[in-house]
Design a protein around this motif. Structure first.
Motif, PDB file in Angstrom:
ATOM      1  N   MET A 167       0.852  -1.180   0.000  1.00 30.98           N
ATOM      2  CA  MET A 167       0.000   0.000   0.000  1.00 30.98           C
ATOM      3  C   MET A 167       0.895   1.239   0.000  1.00 30.98           C
ATOM      4  O   MET A 167       1.848   1.318   0.748  1.00 30.98           O
ATOM      5  CB  MET A 167      -0.890  -0.018   1.246  1.00 30.98           C
ATOM      6  N   GLY A 168       0.561   2.199  -0.855  1.00 31.55           N
ATOM      7  CA  GLY A 168       1.367   3.398  -0.969  1.00 31.55           C
ATOM      8  C   GLY A 168       0.634   4.643  -0.509  1.00 31.55           C
ATOM      9  O   GLY A 168      -0.410   4.580   0.137  1.00 31.55           O
ATOM     10  N   ARG A 169       1.205   5.784  -0.885  1.00 33.27           N
ATOM     11  CA  ARG A 169       0.622   7.074  -0.499  1.00 33.27           C
ATOM     12  C   ARG A 169      -0.773   7.248  -1.086  1.00 33.27           C
ATOM     13  O   ARG A 169      -1.661   7.808  -0.463  1.00 33.27           O
ATOM     14  CB  ARG A 169       1.555   8.202  -0.954  1.00 33.27           C
ATOM     15  N   LYS A 170      -0.956   6.764  -2.323  1.00 31.99           N
ATOM     16  CA  LYS A 170      -2.253   6.900  -2.984  1.00 31.99           C
ATOM     17  C   LYS A 170      -3.360   6.238  -2.158  1.00 31.99           C
ATOM     18  O   LYS A 170      -4.423   6.810  -1.950  1.00 31.99           O
ATOM     19  CB  LYS A 170      -2.173   6.273  -4.376  1.00 31.99           C
ATOM     20  N   GLU A 171      -3.098   5.037  -1.675  1.00 33.41           N
ATOM     21  CA  GLU A 171      -4.080   4.315  -0.861  1.00 33.41           C
ATOM     22  C   GLU A 171      -4.253   4.986   0.496  1.00 33.41           C
ATOM     23  O   GLU A 171      -5.364   5.067   1.020  1.00 33.41           O
ATOM     24  CB  GLU A 171      -3.669   2.851  -0.695  1.00 33.41           C
ATOM     25  N   ALA A 172      -3.153   5.466   1.068  1.00 30.83           N
ATOM     26  CA  ALA A 172      -3.227   6.176   2.352  1.00 30.83           C
ATOM     27  C   ALA A 172      -4.075   7.441   2.198  1.00 30.83           C
ATOM     28  O   ALA A 172      -4.862   7.788   3.074  1.00 30.83           O
ATOM     29  CB  ALA A 172      -1.828   6.512   2.860  1.00 30.83           C
ATOM     30  N   ARG A 173      -3.930   8.120   1.063  1.00 26.52           N
ATOM     31  CA  ARG A 173      -4.726   9.324   0.800  1.00 26.52           C
ATOM     32  C   ARG A 173      -6.213   8.962   0.729  1.00 26.52           C
ATOM     33  O   ARG A 173      -7.062   9.687   1.243  1.00 26.52           O
ATOM     34  CB  ARG A 173      -4.281   9.969  -0.514  1.00 26.52           C
ATOM     35  N   GLU A 174      -6.525   7.843   0.115  1.00 27.58           N
ATOM     36  CA  GLU A 174      -7.923   7.423   0.009  1.00 27.58           C
ATOM     37  C   GLU A 174      -8.504   7.079   1.382  1.00 27.58           C
ATOM     38  O   GLU A 174      -9.655   7.401   1.678  1.00 27.58           O
ATOM     39  CB  GLU A 174      -8.052   6.241  -0.949  1.00 27.58           C
ATOM     40  N   ILE A 175      -7.708   6.452   2.229  1.00 31.29           N
ATOM     41  CA  ILE A 175      -8.162   6.166   3.600  1.00 31.29           C
ATOM     42  C   ILE A 175      -8.365   7.482   4.355  1.00 31.29           C
ATOM     43  O   ILE A 175      -9.346   7.648   5.078  1.00 31.29           O
ATOM     44  CB  ILE A 175      -7.175   5.231   4.323  1.00 31.29           C
ATOM     45  N   ALA A 176      -7.452   8.432   4.163  1.00 32.57           N
ATOM     46  CA  ALA A 176      -7.616   9.752   4.789  1.00 32.57           C
ATOM     47  C   ALA A 176      -8.918  10.398   4.314  1.00 32.57           C
ATOM     48  O   ALA A 176      -9.661  10.974   5.118  1.00 32.57           O
ATOM     49  CB  ALA A 176      -6.420  10.651   4.464  1.00 32.57           C
ATOM     50  N   LEU A 177      -9.217  10.268   3.021  1.00 35.69           N
ATOM     51  CA  LEU A 177     -10.465  10.811   2.486  1.00 35.69           C
ATOM     52  C   LEU A 177     -11.662  10.176   3.181  1.00 35.69           C
ATOM     53  O   LEU A 177     -12.613  10.874   3.556  1.00 35.69           O
ATOM     54  CB  LEU A 177     -10.547  10.574   0.975  1.00 35.69           C
ATOM     55  N   HIS A 178     -11.645   8.872   3.363  1.00 37.73           N
ATOM     56  CA  HIS A 178     -12.753   8.195   4.046  1.00 37.73           C
ATOM     57  C   HIS A 178     -12.956   8.762   5.452  1.00 37.73           C
ATOM     58  O   HIS A 178     -14.094   8.987   5.877  1.00 37.73           O
ATOM     59  CB  HIS A 178     -12.491   6.690   4.137  1.00 37.73           C
ATOM     60  N   LEU A 179     -11.869   8.982   6.161  1.00 37.56           N
ATOM     61  CA  LEU A 179     -11.972   9.536   7.514  1.00 37.56           C
ATOM     62  C   LEU A 179     -12.490  10.971   7.501  1.00 37.56           C
ATOM     63  O   LEU A 179     -13.323  11.345   8.331  1.00 37.56           O
ATOM     64  CB  LEU A 179     -10.607   9.486   8.206  1.00 37.56           C
ATOM     65  N   ILE A 180     -12.001  11.778   6.579  1.00 42.99           N
ATOM     66  CA  ILE A 180     -12.466  13.157   6.460  1.00 42.99           C
ATOM     67  C   ILE A 180     -13.957  13.169   6.148  1.00 42.99           C
ATOM     68  O   ILE A 180     -14.727  13.938   6.729  1.00 42.99           O
ATOM     69  CB  ILE A 180     -11.652  13.917   5.387  1.00 42.99           C
ATOM     70  N   PHE A 181     -14.372  12.301   5.242  1.00 35.96           N
ATOM     71  CA  PHE A 181     -15.785  12.179   4.895  1.00 35.96           C
ATOM     72  C   PHE A 181     -16.603  11.784   6.122  1.00 35.96           C
ATOM     73  O   PHE A 181     -17.621  12.412   6.437  1.00 35.96           O
ATOM     74  CB  PHE A 181     -15.950  11.140   3.781  1.00 35.96           C
ATOM     75  N   GLU A 182     -16.142  10.772   6.845  1.00 39.27           N
ATOM     76  CA  GLU A 182     -16.843  10.313   8.048  1.00 39.27           C
ATOM     77  C   GLU A 182     -16.953  11.433   9.082  1.00 39.27           C
ATOM     78  O   GLU A 182     -18.017  11.664   9.655  1.00 39.27           O
ATOM     79  CB  GLU A 182     -16.099   9.115   8.639  1.00 39.27           C
ATOM     80  N   LEU A 183     -15.870  12.139   9.308  1.00 41.60           N
ATOM     81  CA  LEU A 183     -15.855  13.193  10.310  1.00 41.60           C
ATOM     82  C   LEU A 183     -16.677  14.408   9.892  1.00 41.60           C
ATOM     83  O   LEU A 183     -17.098  15.189  10.747  1.00 41.60           O
ATOM     84  CB  LEU A 183     -14.418  13.604  10.627  1.00 41.60           C
ATOM     85  N   SER A 184     -16.937  14.554   8.598  1.00 41.85           N
ATOM     86  CA  SER A 184     -17.738  15.693   8.140  1.00 41.85           C
ATOM     87  C   SER A 184     -19.187  15.605   8.616  1.00 41.85           C
ATOM     88  O   SER A 184     -19.903  16.597   8.602  1.00 41.85           O
ATOM     89  CB  SER A 184     -17.684  15.823   6.610  1.00 41.85           C
ATOM     90  N   PHE A 185     -19.607  14.429   9.070  1.00 41.52           N
ATOM     91  CA  PHE A 185     -20.956  14.251   9.602  1.00 41.52           C
ATOM     92  C   PHE A 185     -21.010  14.468  11.117  1.00 41.52           C
ATOM     93  O   PHE A 185     -22.074  14.442  11.711  1.00 41.52           O
ATOM     94  CB  PHE A 185     -21.482  12.843   9.295  1.00 41.52           C
ATOM     95  N   LYS A 186     -19.835  14.645  11.726  1.00 46.03           N
ATOM     96  CA  LYS A 186     -19.750  14.815  13.184  1.00 46.03           C
ATOM     97  C   LYS A 186     -19.349  16.247  13.504  1.00 46.03           C
ATOM     98  O   LYS A 186     -19.432  17.125  12.677  1.00 46.03           O
ATOM     99  CB  LYS A 186     -18.714  13.836  13.754  1.00 46.03           C
ATOM    100  N   GLU A 187     -18.862  16.445  14.691  1.00 44.54           N
ATOM    101  CA  GLU A 187     -18.359  17.753  15.113  1.00 44.54           C
ATOM    102  C   GLU A 187     -17.050  18.085  14.415  1.00 44.54           C
ATOM    103  O   GLU A 187     -16.461  19.108  14.635  1.00 44.54           O
ATOM    104  CB  GLU A 187     -18.143  17.755  16.630  1.00 44.54           C
ATOM    105  N   PHE A 188     -16.564  17.241  13.632  1.00 40.16           N
ATOM    106  CA  PHE A 188     -15.394  17.294  12.763  1.00 40.16           C
ATOM    107  C   PHE A 188     -14.147  16.696  13.394  1.00 40.16           C
ATOM    108  O   PHE A 188     -13.597  15.788  12.838  1.00 40.16           O
ATOM    109  CB  PHE A 188     -15.094  18.676  12.185  1.00 40.16           C
TER     110      PHE A 188
END
Length: 148
Positions: free
Chosen positions: A1-22
């Motif tokens: 797994m490289g940076r590209k995949e790590a970036r996608e996981i980061a995106l998933h977390l950012i997306f998830e947190l956008s529904f919370k208090e952030f």
């Protein structure tokens, strides 16, 4: 797994947190635990690999950075979203823009062109063609102004 995949996981977390208090340090730490990664791997192949410490650090730093600067990043999106109100954008589109803008502004090890290209590719995967064009347009405008 490289940076590209790590970036996608980061995106998933950012997306998830956008529904919370952030900002939710516990959610970030929990998601990066190997047992959680393995439990998600059955549904999402992206989570099948084991993250290196470098990847975990990139994800944590990026997600925390987006959480910290999300108001500033949202203001940038608002400024460059001609004829669009940010409250009309999907959570995924906003998450993609926040991630790319954070990398463009604060991640010294990510070239601007890479941040834009990766955001556009991810938007093609998770959004519509129109959203991809919008993401590219906003980020391109920011990059042009940054270059001046």
């Amino acid at each position: 797994m490289g940076r590209k995949e790590a970036r996608e996981i980061a995106l998933h977390l950012i997306f998830e947190l956008s529904f919370k208090e952030f900002y939710d340090e516990e959610a970030i730490s929990d998601r990066l635990e190997q047992t959680v990664m393995e439990s998600l791997a059955g549904d999402i192949a992206l989570y099948a690999g084991e993250l290196t410490e470098e990847q975990k650090e990139y994800i944590r730093k990026t997600v925390v950075g987006v959480c910290t600067y999300h108001i500033e990043l949202d203001a940038i999106v608002e400024k460059y979203s001609t004829n669009w109100k940010t409250n009309r954008l999907s959570h995924m589109t906003m998450s993609l823009l926040r991630l790319a803008l954070y990398e463009m502004k604060y991640a010294e090890d990510v070239p601007t062109a890479t941040a834009i290209d990766e955001a556009v590719e991810l938007s093609k995967k998770y959004e519509s063609k129109e959203a991809s064009a919008f993401v590219n347009g906003v980020l391109g405008a920011v990059a042009r102004e940054k270059a001046e």
